[in-house]
Design an enzyme around this catalytic site. Structure first.
Site, mmCIF file in Angstrom:
data_model
loop_
_atom_site.group_PDB
_atom_site.id
_atom_site.type_symbol
_atom_site.label_atom_id
_atom_site.label_comp_id
_atom_site.label_asym_id
_atom_site.label_seq_id
_atom_site.Cartn_x
_atom_site.Cartn_y
_atom_site.Cartn_z
ATOM 1 N N CYS A 1 -3.516 9.759 4.355
ATOM 2 C CA CYS A 1 -4.113 9.495 5.511
ATOM 3 C C CYS A 1 -4.501 11.179 6.802
ATOM 4 O O CYS A 1 -3.586 11.654 6.737
ATOM 5 C CB CYS A 1 -4.094 8.928 6.382
ATOM 6 S SG CYS A 1 -4.203 8.729 8.395
ATOM 7 N N HIS B 48 1.171 -1.234 -0.348
ATOM 8 C CA HIS B 48 0.108 -0.160 0.311
ATOM 9 C C HIS B 48 1.251 1.379 0.483
ATOM 10 O O HIS B 48 0.829 1.824 1.089
ATOM 11 C CB HIS B 48 -0.942 0.005 0.859
ATOM 12 C CG HIS B 48 -1.778 0.918 1.228
ATOM 13 N ND1 HIS B 48 -3.067 1.345 1.068
ATOM 14 C CD2 HIS B 48 -1.951 2.676 1.099
ATOM 15 C CE1 HIS B 48 -3.722 1.552 1.310
ATOM 16 N NE2 HIS B 48 -3.257 2.867 1.114
#
Length: 285
Positions: A240, A207
Site C-alpha cells: 500500500c 489478505h
C-alpha cells in the site's frame, strides 16, 4: 474429497499500484490475459481512484477495454466513491466486481482516505447501492487488521466492528488485510476469533503481506479457523502506497504451493502462475 481454496489474484492492481512509475496498458493486459489462462476465478485488475494520488491506476479504463474476459472469471475493481463509480459505470454490464474499503484504524483512515472510519462508511454506501442496483457484486476490504503505521497495534474488537459496519451496508465478503505484514499467527488467530463472532468464515478472506515473513503461517491459521479465500499477488509484488514500510503481498505461487501441500484444491495451474510471476517481476514503470 479435498476441500477447495479460492485464490483472489490482486497482482494487477494491489501488486502494480506500488511501482514507482506507471505500467503500460499493454503490459497490464498481457499480465491479466496470462493470469486468465491459469484457472483463477477472481482477478483484481484496477481501480477507479484519483490519478493524482495513485497515478499507476489512471489507465484502468483502457485496461478494462482491452483485456480478454475469460468466461467464469470475475474481475475486481476498486471503487472508493461515487466519482469512481461514475467512471466505472460504463463497464457495469461486464464480469466485474466492485471493491470498497475501510480501515480498522482511525490513523490509517485519515492518512489513506482523509476521513474517519465512520465517514468512510458514509462515502462508500452510495457506491454499494449503485452496484446493487446495477447487479454488480461487491467485495469489502478492511485494512490494518493487526497493526497501523500511525496508531500501533489494532485491537481485534476494532476489526470486528469494521467488518460489521461493512456488512451492515450489504452482505458482502470481506477481505482482512494485514497491511504492514507484521501480523503474528497468535495475534491473527485472536483477531479472527473476534471477527468470526460477527461474520461466517465463508464470508471472509485473508489478505496477508509477507513483510515479516509470516504470511504463510497466517494462511495456515486462517485455514484452521475455516477461511477458504485468500488474496495474493504473483511475484509477491505490491503493498500500500499509504503504509510506509509495507511492501510485498504474499506471492500467489507461494500460497498455491502451500495450500496444495496441505491437501487443498485450487483449480489453478502452477506452471502458468510461475510464468505470470516472472512477467510481473519484469514490469517496471
Amino acid at each position: 474429497m479435498a476441500e477447495h481454496v479460492t485464490i483472489h489474484e490482486v497482482g494487477p492492481r494491489d501488486g502494480l499500484q506500488n511501482e514507482p512509475g506507471v505500467i503500460s496498458v499493454a503490459d497490464k493486459v498481457a499480465l491479466i490475459d496470462l493470469l486468465g489462462t491459469s484457472g483463477l476465478t477472481d482477478i483484481e485488475v484496477g481501480s477507479f481512484v484519483s490519478p493524482k494520488w495513485v497515478p499507476q491506476m489512471a489507465n484502468t479504463p483502457d485496461v478494462l477495454t482491452k483485456m480478454t474476459r475469460v468466461a467464469g472469471c470475475t474481475y475486481g475493481v476498486l471503487v472508493p466513491n461515487m466519482r469512481g463509480w461514475d467512471s466505472f459505470a460504463p463497464f457495469a454490464g461486464g464480469p466485474f466486481e466492485v471493491a470498497v474499503f475501510i480501515s480498522a484504524s482511525e490513523g490509517f483512515s485519515q492518512s489513506n482516505l482523509n476521513c474517519s472510519v465512520a465517514e468512510s462508511i458514509v462515502r462508500l454506501t452510495p457506491v454499494v447501492s449503485a452496484a446493487e442496483a446495477a447487479g454488480v457484486p461487491v467485495r469489502g476490504y478492511v485494512s490494518c487488521i493487526t497493526d497501523c503505521p500511525f496508531d500501533g497495534p489494532t485491537q481485534p474488537e476494532s476489526v470486528a466492528k469494521a467488518v460489521a459496519d461493512l456488512r451492515s451496508v450489504a452482505p458482502m465478503q470481506v477481505s482482512l488485510g494485514d497491511t504492514l505484514g507484521r501480523g503474528e499467527p497468535a495475534r491473527v488467530a485472536t483477531m479472527l476469533d473476534a471477527v468470526l463472532d460477527i461474520a461466517p468464515a465463508d464470508q471472509l478472506a485473508g489478505h496477508f503481506h509477507d513483510t515479516g515473513g509470516q504470511a504463510l503461517e497466517n494462511v495456515s491459521v486462517a485455514l484452521e479457523k475455516g477461511l477458504r479465500h485468500f488474496d495474493s499477488a504473483v511475484g509477491g509484488l505490491g503493498g500500500c502506497p499509504y503504509a510506509p514500510g509495507a511492501p510485498g503481498n504474499v506471492a500467489t505461487e507461494a500460497v498455491l504451493a502451500h495450500v496444495t501441500a496441505l491437501g487443498y484444491t485450487t483449480g489453478v495451474d502452477g506452471d502458468v502462475i510461475t510464468q505470470a510471476a516472472a512477467l510481473a517481476r519484469s514490469m517496471k514503470g
